[in-house]
Design a protein around this motif. Structure first.
Motif, PDB file in Angstrom:
ATOM      1  N   MET A  26       0.861  -1.189   0.000  1.00  0.00           N
ATOM      2  CA  MET A  26       0.000   0.000   0.000  1.00  0.00           C
ATOM      3  C   MET A  26       0.893   1.233   0.000  1.00  0.00           C
ATOM      4  SD  MET A  26      -2.785  -1.347   2.807  1.00  0.00           S
ATOM      5  CE  MET A  26      -1.747  -1.275   4.268  1.00  0.00           C
ATOM      6  N   GLY A  28       2.156   5.174  -1.487  1.00  0.00           N
ATOM      7  CA  GLY A  28       1.785   6.430  -2.154  1.00  0.00           C
ATOM      8  C   GLY A  28       0.979   7.401  -1.304  1.00  0.00           C
ATOM      9  N   ASN A  29       0.835   7.106  -0.024  1.00  0.00           N
ATOM     10  CA  ASN A  29       0.060   8.003   0.853  1.00  0.00           C
ATOM     11  C   ASN A  29       0.695   9.386   0.952  1.00  0.00           C
ATOM     12  OD1 ASN A  29      -1.445   5.747   1.375  1.00  0.00           O
ATOM     13  ND2 ASN A  29      -0.754   5.482   3.495  1.00  0.00           N
ATOM     14  N   GLY A  30       2.021   9.408   1.090  1.00  0.00           N
ATOM     15  CA  GLY A  30       2.727  10.683   1.258  1.00  0.00           C
ATOM     16  C   GLY A  30       2.583  11.557   0.026  1.00  0.00           C
ATOM     17  N   ARG A  31       2.752  10.954  -1.147  1.00  0.00           N
ATOM     18  CA  ARG A  31       2.646  11.725  -2.392  1.00  0.00           C
ATOM     19  C   ARG A  31       1.207  12.208  -2.618  1.00  0.00           C
ATOM     20  NH1 ARG A  31       5.308   7.239  -5.712  1.00  0.00           N
ATOM     21  NH2 ARG A  31       5.150   6.229  -3.669  1.00  0.00           N
ATOM     22  N   ARG A  40       1.657  14.504   5.428  1.00  0.00           N
ATOM     23  CA  ARG A  40       1.768  13.071   5.131  1.00  0.00           C
ATOM     24  C   ARG A  40       0.750  12.269   5.952  1.00  0.00           C
ATOM     25  NH1 ARG A  40       6.023  11.144   2.435  1.00  0.00           N
ATOM     26  NH2 ARG A  40       5.801   9.157   3.474  1.00  0.00           N
ATOM     27  N   ALA A  70       1.465  -2.840   5.836  1.00  0.00           N
ATOM     28  CA  ALA A  70       1.055  -1.585   6.471  1.00  0.00           C
ATOM     29  C   ALA A  70       2.237  -0.797   7.018  1.00  0.00           C
ATOM     30  CB  ALA A  70       0.063  -1.869   7.596  1.00  0.00           C
ATOM     31  N   ASN A  75      10.488   1.153   7.768  1.00  0.00           N
ATOM     32  CA  ASN A  75       9.692   2.350   8.065  1.00  0.00           C
ATOM     33  C   ASN A  75       9.946   2.879   9.477  1.00  0.00           C
ATOM     34  OD1 ASN A  75       6.779   1.206   6.153  1.00  0.00           O
ATOM     35  ND2 ASN A  75       8.442   2.561   5.511  1.00  0.00           N
ATOM     36  N   ARG A  78      11.687   6.264   9.659  1.00  0.00           N
ATOM     37  CA  ARG A  78      11.051   7.539   9.299  1.00  0.00           C
ATOM     38  C   ARG A  78      11.062   8.488  10.496  1.00  0.00           C
ATOM     39  NH1 ARG A  78       6.129   6.546   5.011  1.00  0.00           N
ATOM     40  NH2 ARG A  78       7.377   5.281   3.579  1.00  0.00           N
ATOM     41  N   GLU A  82       6.088  10.894  12.341  1.00  0.00           N
ATOM     42  CA  GLU A  82       5.303  10.115  11.374  1.00  0.00           C
ATOM     43  C   GLU A  82       5.074   8.696  11.892  1.00  0.00           C
ATOM     44  OE1 GLU A  82       6.525  10.280   7.283  1.00  0.00           O
ATOM     45  OE2 GLU A  82       5.165   8.662   6.702  1.00  0.00           O
ATOM     46  N   LEU A  86       1.476   7.005  12.572  1.00  0.00           N
ATOM     47  CA  LEU A  86       1.089   5.754  11.911  1.00  0.00           C
ATOM     48  C   LEU A  86       0.657   4.698  12.933  1.00  0.00           C
ATOM     49  CD1 LEU A  86       3.666   5.485   9.027  1.00  0.00           C
ATOM     50  CD2 LEU A  86       1.202   5.126   8.795  1.00  0.00           C
TER      51      LEU A  86
HETATM   52  C1  IPE Z   1       2.735   4.019   2.200  1.00  0.00           C
HETATM   53  O1  IPE Z   1       2.787   5.334   1.773  1.00  0.00           O
HETATM   54  C2  IPE Z   1       2.469   3.902   3.677  1.00  0.00           C
HETATM   55  C3  IPE Z   1       3.608   3.420   4.455  1.00  0.00           C
HETATM   56  C4  IPE Z   1       4.765   3.091   3.993  1.00  0.00           C
HETATM   57  C5  IPE Z   1       3.416   3.300   5.875  1.00  0.00           C
HETATM   58  P1  IPE Z   1       4.110   6.197   1.888  1.00  0.00           P
HETATM   59  O2  IPE Z   1       4.098   6.909   3.197  1.00  0.00           O
HETATM   60  O3  IPE Z   1       5.319   5.395   1.628  1.00  0.00           O
HETATM   61  O4  IPE Z   1       3.862   7.234   0.716  1.00  0.00           O
HETATM   62  P2  IPE Z   1       4.927   7.788  -0.325  1.00  0.00           P
HETATM   63  O5  IPE Z   1       5.603   6.611  -0.956  1.00  0.00           O
HETATM   64  O6  IPE Z   1       5.879   8.655   0.445  1.00  0.00           O
HETATM   65  O7  IPE Z   1       4.105   8.560  -1.302  1.00  0.00           O
END
Ligand code: IPE
Ligand code: IPE
Ligand code: MG
Length: 258
Positions: A26, A28-31, A40, A70, A75, A78, A82, A86
């Motif tokens: 899953m 691309g949430n951040g973009r 984000r 998830a 991650n 990060r 964030e 999450l």
């Molecule tokens: C996916 O979206 C969610 C997680 C990794 C928890 P991202 O947070 O990686 O979104 P982008 O890739 O920066 O757009």
């Protein structure tokens, strides 16, 4: 691409050849959030709706296993804020979804190094998992603090321990014994792996299990990935010929032999 509504797409799905197990990255949430000049965390929040939709769709269609990435081991690197958001969102969302998961007979499994999850969210996750332990419909595997190399090293450690204490004969270790020590023991390998967000990489996900999975990469960002997009991925999957090393002629003569 020609626009189809969900009913038109559903009519194109062959219900006798559904994937038994779908795994998703899953991404691309951040973009998604950035495109809207939002935080984000707003993207992660929006992504919860997609989790709801793909779970409901899998359950309605009769797919048996859905595995969602998830939060990866990587991650944890990060920014703290964030990570904290999450963790909070994951615990909050699962609790909110619990009544509907129970109504739909969905069982939650947690895959990953749960010891690293902070106590509050971990308790919420364990409580929801335990509350669905009797459910026999869709089996929903949530990968949290998960990476495939962590899982494989963990399996190797457990195998070594069993061999050292004499409960396992090292010569008996074959692929199926090894798979039985992975977090996904007893779960058939994914038939279809979907990654949203445009990247064409695996990011340390299910490396052992996806040996023969069909890969589907879509530029759609996770919060935009709805039932229509999921249906399109299944239709694409159903157009592929899975050969598992055999020739096309062998597969066509005896499709049941795979
Ligand atoms: C996916 O979206 C969610 C997680 C990794 C928890 P991202 O947070 O990686 O979104 P982008 O890739 O920066 O757009
Ligand atoms: C993969 O996404 C992990 C999850 C979706 C949970 P990332 O955004 O962390 O992947 P990379 O770092 O771009 O490979
Ligand atoms: Mg990402």
């Amino acid at each position: 691409m020609e626009e189809h509504n969900l009913d038109q797409l559903l009519a194109q799905i062959d219900m006798t050849r559904l994937p038994r197990h779908v795994a998703m990255i899953m991404d691309g949430n951040g973009r998604w959030a950035k495109n809207r000049s939002q935080q984000r965390s707003d993207g992660h929040y929006a992504g919860i709706t997609s989790v709801h939709n793909v779970t409901e769709f899998s359950s309605d269609l009769g797919i048996k296993y859905l595995t969602l990435y998830a939060f990866s081991t990587e991650n944890w690197n990060r920014p703290t804020e964030e990570v904290e958001t999450l963790m909070y969102l994951i615990g909050w969302a699962i609790e909110r979804e619990l009544p509907e998961l129970l109504r739909n007979n969905v069982r939650i499994h947690l895959i990953g190094d749960m010891e690293r999850i902070p106590e509050g969210p971990r308790k919420r996750l364990f409580d929801c998992r335990d509350a669905t332990a009797h459910c026999t419909g869709l089996q929903l595997l949530m990968c949290l603090s998960y990476s495939s190399r962590w899982e494989i090293a963990d399996a190797a450690r457990k195998l070594a321990r069993a061999a050292a204490d004499g409960s396992l004969d090292p010569d008996s270790i074959d692929e199926s014994v090894f798979a039985g020590y992975l977090a996904t023991a007893g779960v058939p390998d994914p038939d279809l792996l979907i990654r949203t967000g445009g990247e064409q990489r695996i990011s340390n996900y299910l490396l052992w299990q996806i040996a023969y999975s069909e890969l589907y990469f879509t530029p759609t960002l996770w919060p935009d990935f709805g039932k229509e997009a999921y249906a399109r991925a299944i239709i694409d999957y159903q157009q592929r010929e899975r050969r598992f090393g055999k020739t096309s002629e062998q597969v066509q003569q005896n499709p049941g032999s795979l």
